[in-house]
Write a protein that holds these residues in place. Structure first.
Motif, mmCIF file in Angstrom:
data_model
loop_
_atom_site.group_PDB
_atom_site.id
_atom_site.type_symbol
_atom_site.label_atom_id
_atom_site.label_comp_id
_atom_site.label_asym_id
_atom_site.label_seq_id
_atom_site.Cartn_x
_atom_site.Cartn_y
_atom_site.Cartn_z
ATOM 1 N N LYS A 229 0.842 -1.012 -0.003
ATOM 2 C CA LYS A 229 -0.137 -0.153 0.322
ATOM 3 C C LYS A 229 0.837 1.285 -0.069
ATOM 4 N N PRO A 230 0.920 2.109 -1.043
ATOM 5 C CA PRO A 230 1.460 3.195 -0.582
ATOM 6 C C PRO A 230 1.769 4.131 0.441
ATOM 7 N N ARG A 231 2.335 4.615 0.587
ATOM 8 C CA ARG A 231 2.450 5.886 1.336
ATOM 9 C C ARG A 231 1.145 7.387 1.538
ATOM 10 N N ALA A 232 2.432 7.239 0.592
ATOM 11 C CA ALA A 232 1.523 8.979 -0.424
ATOM 12 C C ALA A 232 0.971 9.258 -1.519
ATOM 13 N N VAL A 233 -0.121 9.512 -1.574
ATOM 14 C CA VAL A 233 -0.992 9.335 -3.211
ATOM 15 C C VAL A 233 -1.301 11.097 -2.923
ATOM 16 N N ASN A 234 -1.326 10.998 -4.184
ATOM 17 C CA ASN A 234 -1.840 12.872 -4.673
ATOM 18 C C ASN A 234 -2.638 12.112 -5.995
ATOM 19 N N VAL A 235 -3.816 12.871 -6.204
ATOM 20 C CA VAL A 235 -4.908 13.104 -6.771
ATOM 21 C C VAL A 235 -4.569 14.411 -8.033
ATOM 22 N N ALA A 236 -4.580 14.425 -8.828
ATOM 23 C CA ALA A 236 -4.874 16.013 -9.674
ATOM 24 C C ALA A 236 -6.341 15.861 -11.040
ATOM 25 N N PHE A 237 -7.194 16.930 -10.380
ATOM 26 C CA PHE A 237 -8.527 16.640 -11.270
ATOM 27 C C PHE A 237 -7.765 18.040 -11.919
ATOM 28 N N LEU A 238 -7.344 17.782 -13.506
ATOM 29 C CA LEU A 238 -6.761 19.162 -15.044
ATOM 30 C C LEU A 238 -7.773 18.765 -16.085
ATOM 31 N N GLU A 239 -7.888 20.044 -16.164
ATOM 32 C CA GLU A 239 -8.521 20.551 -17.292
ATOM 33 C C GLU A 239 -7.820 21.353 -18.759
ATOM 34 N N SER A 240 -8.735 21.467 -19.293
ATOM 35 C CA SER A 240 -7.989 22.370 -20.986
ATOM 36 C C SER A 240 -7.731 21.504 -21.701
ATOM 37 N N PRO A 241 -8.340 21.051 -23.218
ATOM 38 C CA PRO A 241 -9.892 21.677 -23.333
ATOM 39 C C PRO A 241 -10.125 19.738 -22.301
ATOM 40 N N PHE A 242 -9.872 18.556 -22.134
ATOM 41 C CA PHE A 242 -10.308 18.334 -21.156
ATOM 42 C C PHE A 242 -9.785 17.417 -20.097
ATOM 43 N N TYR A 243 -10.430 16.603 -19.140
ATOM 44 C CA TYR A 243 -10.320 16.325 -17.994
ATOM 45 C C TYR A 243 -9.137 15.542 -17.940
ATOM 46 N N VAL A 244 -8.609 15.627 -16.776
ATOM 47 C CA VAL A 244 -7.186 14.521 -17.168
ATOM 48 C C VAL A 244 -7.041 13.911 -15.523
ATOM 49 N N LEU A 245 -7.560 13.038 -15.032
ATOM 50 C CA LEU A 245 -7.044 12.284 -13.604
ATOM 51 C C LEU A 245 -5.870 11.830 -13.689
ATOM 52 N N VAL A 246 -5.227 12.408 -12.805
ATOM 53 C CA VAL A 246 -3.395 11.553 -12.154
ATOM 54 C C VAL A 246 -3.179 11.896 -11.496
ATOM 55 N N GLU A 247 -3.143 10.367 -10.718
ATOM 56 C CA GLU A 247 -2.677 9.267 -9.491
ATOM 57 C C GLU A 247 -1.345 9.227 -9.647
ATOM 58 N N THR A 248 -0.877 9.623 -8.411
ATOM 59 C CA THR A 248 0.218 9.159 -8.639
ATOM 60 C C THR A 248 1.033 8.877 -6.994
ATOM 61 N N SER A 249 0.996 7.829 -6.986
ATOM 62 C CA SER A 249 2.062 7.231 -5.405
ATOM 63 C C SER A 249 2.991 6.299 -4.983
ATOM 64 N N GLY A 250 3.685 6.880 -3.958
ATOM 65 C CA GLY A 250 4.971 6.693 -3.786
ATOM 66 C C GLY A 250 5.349 6.463 -1.853
ATOM 67 N N SER A 251 6.186 6.289 -1.538
ATOM 68 C CA SER A 251 6.456 5.741 -0.209
ATOM 69 C C SER A 251 6.967 7.084 0.881
ATOM 70 N N ARG A 252 7.446 8.119 0.116
ATOM 71 C CA ARG A 252 7.312 9.282 0.887
ATOM 72 C C ARG A 252 6.640 10.649 0.719
ATOM 73 N N VAL A 253 5.949 10.689 1.055
ATOM 74 C CA VAL A 253 4.922 11.974 1.060
ATOM 75 C C VAL A 253 5.407 13.627 0.298
ATOM 76 N N GLU A 254 7.192 13.848 1.244
ATOM 77 C CA GLU A 254 7.136 15.403 0.331
ATOM 78 C C GLU A 254 8.177 14.926 -0.607
ATOM 79 N N HIS A 255 8.191 14.307 -0.618
ATOM 80 C CA HIS A 255 9.600 13.668 -2.226
ATOM 81 C C HIS A 255 8.229 13.816 -3.093
ATOM 82 N N ASP A 256 7.400 12.454 -3.512
ATOM 83 C CA ASP A 256 5.894 13.091 -3.815
ATOM 84 C C ASP A 256 5.362 13.794 -4.660
ATOM 85 N N ALA A 257 4.780 15.024 -3.385
ATOM 86 C CA ALA A 257 4.509 15.959 -3.018
ATOM 87 C C ALA A 257 5.759 17.119 -4.627
ATOM 88 N N GLU A 258 6.313 17.222 -3.961
ATOM 89 C CA GLU A 258 7.535 18.100 -4.665
ATOM 90 C C GLU A 258 7.880 17.427 -6.526
#
Ligand code: FAD
Ligand code: MLT
Ligand code: ZN
Length: 427
Positions: A229-258
């Motif tokens: 189970k990943p320790r850090a999960v981020n989901v980004a929901f972006l627009e223009s002109p399409f909607y794209v959902l991106v999920e990242t998952s990794g083991s260190r919160v700060e590293h993934d956020a950066e």
């Protein structure tokens, strides 16, 4: 209710008799369902576009029971339609005529879980979402996820070789499945339920059953490798002109956020993305995913849905949507393109008030020819079932179709397993 609703002829299988029912009752006491009301739900598919007229639903609990049932059906020449959660989208999960429905609903036990390797062994009828909860409590996740998780069975997932929402990250079931137990058409139990990461003892037989849609055997148990189970999960929901959902998952919160924020800075600065939102907490992540996962359900509210599930080179993915939109004009309510961008998998869905043969005529063979022109696949992840068997030739050469037919004959000489499905009528 008529059995003659499709342009196919019933093959000369036997018809279920009182004596057959008595035999089934001896094999699985009180789990032979003949009540028409209970049968109704199993005769109709999730999209409500396919309806069979089976008179009997069997609910075995063990692979031995499945073996007894199939041995008997094989002797009696009775056709069998295996059914998991009945969420399949290509009409494979329900009978075409009066095939016996063999449900895995009661085969729902976890057999073992190794909490160091993450190897899960379970029966085929375990519901995907329940397996997810089970392994998450032990700090692992299932390598696959899909919108139908609340109903679909792991056996059904394997039988359709489901792709889903984690495919880009964790790959195909052809990689994550380590072993299978399958009951063959004549009742033989094929126990290849190993939990080994490496096993080159000849042909990798389990692969044949992954994606075979109940035509080669009944999958009764599964051994599958679950990622931590990943320790850090981020989901980004972006627009223009399409909607794209991106999920990242990794083991260190700060590293993934950066990493994610430097990607977003770049995407915003280049004008590729104009707006969006980020989520790290479970509630918001679930809410964003629900927007994506519930597209299928939302489209059914629009009326009749013509569904296409296509693999294409990623840079041509959306061209088919714009071409079809222009071609159909006002005939369609909506022409929608969604799917799994990273996998090159487009779900082209066209909605209309009701089914119309002329609209279908404008869609087919156009969509299939367009796809073949790109050397794409006419079934990326949903399988072939009843609905797509006649179009396999757009993506597979005649030699491959012949070999498929030969394998079917070898494993199921009487053709009792999920007849009228997957293989083209004339291969
Ligand atoms: P069923 O629908 O019951 O059966 C499907 C086929 O498998 C049938 O041919 C059946 O005979 C056979 N089968 C079932 N169990 C067995 C068994 N134990 N042994 C042998 N054969 C068996 N698919 C994707 O790939 N990706 C997605 O993202 C995705 N999202 C979906 C979202 C929604 C809302 C819905 C309704 C469907 C979605 N699907 C998706 C379709 C997908 O194929 C199924 O949801 C799932 O894999 C089927 O599992 P099931 O248990 O419902 O099988
Ligand atoms: C999805 O990606 O949502 C599923 O494959 C279901 C669908 O295509 O409708
Ligand atoms: Zn999909």
């Amino acid at each position: 209710l008529t059995c003659e609703r499709y342009p196919v002829r019933r093959l000369p299988f036997s018809t279920v008799s009182e004596e057959d029912l008595a035999t089934f009752e001896r094999i699985i006491p009180r789990r032979v369902i003949t009540d028409p009301e209970e049968l109704e739900a199993s005769n109709v598919d999730w999209l409500r576009t396919m309806r069979g007229c089976s008179k009997v639903l069997l609910k075995p609990r063990t692979s031995e029971e499945v073996s007894h049932i199939l041995r008997y059906c094989h002797e009696r020449n009775l056709a069998v339609n295996t059914q998991g959660g009945n969420t399949g989208l290509v009409g494979g999960s329900v009978p075409v005529f009066d095939e016996i429905i063999l449900s895995t609903a009661l085969m729902n036990q976890v057999v073992s879980f190794q909490d160091i390797s993450g190897i899960l062994v379970c029966q085929a009828g375990c519901i995907l979402e329940q397996l997810s909860q089970y392994v998450e409590e032990r700090d692992f996740i299932m390598p696959l996820d899909l919108g139908a998780k609340g109903s679909c069975h792991i056996g059904g997932n394997l039988a359709t070789n489901a792709g889903g929402l984690r495919f880009l990250r964790y790959g195909s079931l052809h990689g994550t499945v380590l072993g299978l137990e399958v009951v063959l058409a004549d009742g033989t139990v094929l126990n290849c339920l190993t939990s080994l990461r490496k096993d080159n003892t000849g042909y990798d037989l389990k692969q044949l059953f992954i994606g075979s849609e109940g035509t080669l055997g009944v999958i009764t148990a599964v051994s599958i490798l679950c990622p931590p189970k990943p320790r850090a999960v981020n989901v980004a929901f972006l627009e223009s002109p399409f909607y794209v959902l991106v999920e990242t998952s990794g083991s260190r919160v700060e590293h993934d956020a950066e990493k994610l924020s430097s990607f977003l800075e770049h995407a915003l600065a280049s004008g590729l993305v104009t707006d969006g939102t980020l989520a790290t907490d479970q509630g918001k992540i679930k809410m964003l995913w629900a927007l994506r996962e519930r597209i299928t359900e939302a489209l059914t509210r629009d009326g009749y849905v013509y569904k296409y599930d296509i693999s294409l080179p990623v840079d041509r993915l959306y061209d088919l949507v714009t071409d079809v939109r222009a071609r159909l004009g006002s005939q369609a309510k909506h022409v929608v393109g969604y799917g799994h961008l990273g996998d090159g998998n487009l779900h082209l869905n066209v909605t209309a008030e009701a089914f119309s043969p002329s609209l279908l005529g404008d869609l087919e063979p156009y969509v299939y020819e367009w796809t073949a022109g790109q050397r794409g696949s006419v079934s990326a992840e949903h399988g072939v079932g009843f609905k797509k068997q006649s179009v396999l030739g757009y993506s597979k050469p005649p030699e491959a179709l012949r070999l498929m037919q030969q394998l079917k004959t070898l494993l199921d000489p009487k053709g009792i397993l999920n007849p009228y499905k997957t293989l083209p009528t004339r291969a």
